[in-house]
Design an enzyme around this catalytic site. Structure first.
Site, PDB file in Angstrom:
ATOM      1  N   LYS A 163       0.845  -1.191   0.000  1.00  0.00           N
ATOM      2  CA  LYS A 163       0.000   0.000   0.000  1.00  0.00           C
ATOM      3  C   LYS A 163       0.878   1.238   0.000  1.00  0.00           C
ATOM      4  O   LYS A 163       1.882   1.295   0.727  1.00  0.00           O
ATOM      5  CB  LYS A 163      -0.907   0.000   1.237  1.00  0.00           C
ATOM      6  CG  LYS A 163      -1.916  -1.136   1.243  1.00  0.00           C
ATOM      7  CD  LYS A 163      -3.002  -0.932   0.190  1.00  0.00           C
ATOM      8  CE  LYS A 163      -4.059  -2.020   0.268  1.00  0.00           C
ATOM      9  NZ  LYS A 163      -5.174  -1.778  -0.673  1.00  0.00           N
ATOM     10  N   ASP A 188      -0.464  -0.501  -4.418  1.00  0.00           N
ATOM     11  CA  ASP A 188      -1.890  -0.145  -4.448  1.00  0.00           C
ATOM     12  C   ASP A 188      -2.070   1.186  -3.729  1.00  0.00           C
ATOM     13  O   ASP A 188      -1.760   1.304  -2.537  1.00  0.00           O
ATOM     14  CB  ASP A 188      -2.726  -1.239  -3.765  1.00  0.00           C
ATOM     15  CG  ASP A 188      -4.232  -1.015  -3.891  1.00  0.00           C
ATOM     16  OD1 ASP A 188      -4.650  -0.007  -4.508  1.00  0.00           O
ATOM     17  OD2 ASP A 188      -5.000  -1.857  -3.372  1.00  0.00           O
ATOM     18  N   GLU A 213      -1.968  -0.411  -8.775  1.00  0.00           N
ATOM     19  CA  GLU A 213      -3.418  -0.544  -8.613  1.00  0.00           C
ATOM     20  C   GLU A 213      -4.053   0.784  -8.218  1.00  0.00           C
ATOM     21  O   GLU A 213      -3.591   1.446  -7.284  1.00  0.00           O
ATOM     22  CB  GLU A 213      -3.681  -1.616  -7.535  1.00  0.00           C
ATOM     23  CG  GLU A 213      -5.134  -1.984  -7.350  1.00  0.00           C
ATOM     24  CD  GLU A 213      -5.295  -3.154  -6.363  1.00  0.00           C
ATOM     25  OE1 GLU A 213      -4.324  -3.899  -6.125  1.00  0.00           O
ATOM     26  OE2 GLU A 213      -6.409  -3.312  -5.832  1.00  0.00           O
ATOM     27  N   LYS A 262     -13.247  -8.203  -7.426  1.00  0.00           N
ATOM     28  CA  LYS A 262     -13.730  -8.584  -6.094  1.00  0.00           C
ATOM     29  C   LYS A 262     -15.208  -8.857  -6.281  1.00  0.00           C
ATOM     30  O   LYS A 262     -15.956  -7.934  -6.631  1.00  0.00           O
ATOM     31  CB  LYS A 262     -13.538  -7.434  -5.103  1.00  0.00           C
ATOM     32  CG  LYS A 262     -12.091  -7.047  -4.846  1.00  0.00           C
ATOM     33  CD  LYS A 262     -11.988  -5.836  -3.924  1.00  0.00           C
ATOM     34  CE  LYS A 262     -10.519  -5.495  -3.659  1.00  0.00           C
ATOM     35  NZ  LYS A 262     -10.375  -4.223  -2.918  1.00  0.00           N
TER      36      LYS A 262
END
Ligand code: OSB
Ligand code: MG
Length: 368
Positions: A163, A188, A213, A262
């Site tokens: 992240k 991400d 991402e 997802k």
């Protein structure tokens, strides 16, 4: 198939480690579980909405509201041809895909159980194991991050996602890259950047990442398309993709070259399958994302990742990466960078009903 009744539970679970992303941190999850009764079986689903609206406008509470007031009254008691039609009476309800997905996926579990199939078989998947990666949250220091990455790499994860947010990006990732030159790495941003950050994003482009991402706005495909033109690294879209229509538009605009699917974000297996099929036809790789699920949601994600277009490792880590003790038996355990696909009927793992009911802080049943 007829849905005779439903039970919802809210089960608080504590993450083993605080998980921080660009929009905020969390230590606790409130797992919203769905049990559908029908065909003499029980189908299980999990709603992935978070406690706060930092990832999506949906939250545990909006999902509870929309489920109990609208979705479940529409669906319970009606007869559908199959799991693909169970949600038809709730089609008029706009958005709230995470709420709907929990019911849709529970219907697939119900269907699979009554047909004596594993969930993976029921949705048309044919892998016996799925490749997995891990998503590492923002850490207090770079040294903490290096330690985390080292642990996960040693454990055998096939790729590590890190992240990032402005100020915690280029230098931090450069250190990880220098220390682990051959590790498949990605970043991400959860929408933390804008096109004004192009100089920073260009520096990330030099680090040999598998993908970046959702760098830009959750609703800004146009800017993602502009950014993709400037970068060698593939952009992967997460928040931007809520439907197969979004995916088609994103690919047409060139807003990214990879899609994170997802099932909760896209309304369930129907939406996930449609996006998967589109991407497979266009040669666009997809992978299964995660939302810090309990073993119930994880089992659904594992099943989804058995479809042929899921060619990249998913954020479907083993149970102990998240929980001291998962809500299912057996727990998911990493074997050579993969999770084995459960072979029993339906989700193939047994939700710990006693513990779920003992810890549930709110319950709803329909019919009352
Ligand atoms: O952006 O993929 C994301 C968790 C919560 C909300 C958003 C995201 C994530 C993760 C964790 O990255 C994935 C996992 O469940 O391991
Ligand atoms: Mg993401």
């Amino acid at each position: 198939m007829k849905i005779d009744g439903v039970r919802l539970d809210l089960v608080p679970l504590r993450l083993r480690e605080r998980f921080e992303i660009s929009s905020g941190a969390r230590q606790n999850r409130t797992i919203l579980l769905v049990r559908l009764h029908g065909e003499g079986e029980i189908g299980w689903g999990e709603c992935v909405a978070a406690e706060d609206p930092g990832y999506s406008y949906e939250t545990t509470e909006t999902a509870w509201h929309v489920l109990t007031e609208f979705v479940l009254p529409a669906v319970v008691g009606t007869d559908a041809e199959g799991p693909g039609d169970v949600m038809a009476p709730a089609k008029w309800i706009r958005g709230h895909r995470m709420a709907k997905a929990a019911v849709e996926m529970a219907a697939w579990d119900l269907h699979a159980r009554s047909a004596g199939l594993s969930l993976a078989e029921a949705i048309g998947g044919d892998r016996r194991r799925v490749d997995v990666g891990v998503s590492v949250g923002l850490q207090p220091t770079d040294d903490d991050l290096l330690l985390q990455v080292e642990g996960y790499a040693a454990r055998g994860y096939k790729r590590v996602k890190i992240k990032i947010k402005p100020g915690r990006d280029v230098d931090m990732l450069r250190r990880v890259r220098e220390r682990f030159p051959d590790l498949p790495l990605m970043a991400d941003a959860n929408s933390a950047y804008t096109l004004d950050d192009l100089p920073t994003l260009r520096k990330l482009d030099a680090l040999g990442l598998m993908m970046i991402e959702q760098p830009l706005g959750y609703d800004d495909l146009r800017d993602h398309a502009r950014l993709q033109e400037e970068l060698e690294t593939s952009i992967c879209l997460d928040e931007s993709i809520r439907s197969v229509g979004d995916a088609a538009l994103a690919l047409e605009l060139g807003a990214g070259r990879i899609i994170n699917i997802k099932p909760g974000r896209v309304g369930g297996f129907g939406g996930a399958r449609a996006i998967h099929d589109l991407c497979l036809a266009r040669g666009v790789p997809v992978w299964c994302g995660g939302m810090l699920e309990s073993g119930v949601g994880r089992a659904h994600n594992v099943a989804l990742a058995t479809l042929p277009g899921f060619t990249l490792p998913g954020d479907i880590s083993e149970s102990r990466r998240y929980w001291e003790r998962d809500l299912v038996d057996p727990e998911f355990v990493l074997t050579e960078g993969t999770l084995l696909v459960p072979e029993g009927p339906g989700i193939g793992v047994r939700p710990d009903v006693e513990r779920i009911e003992a810890h549930s802080v709110r319950t709803a049943c329909l019919p009352g």
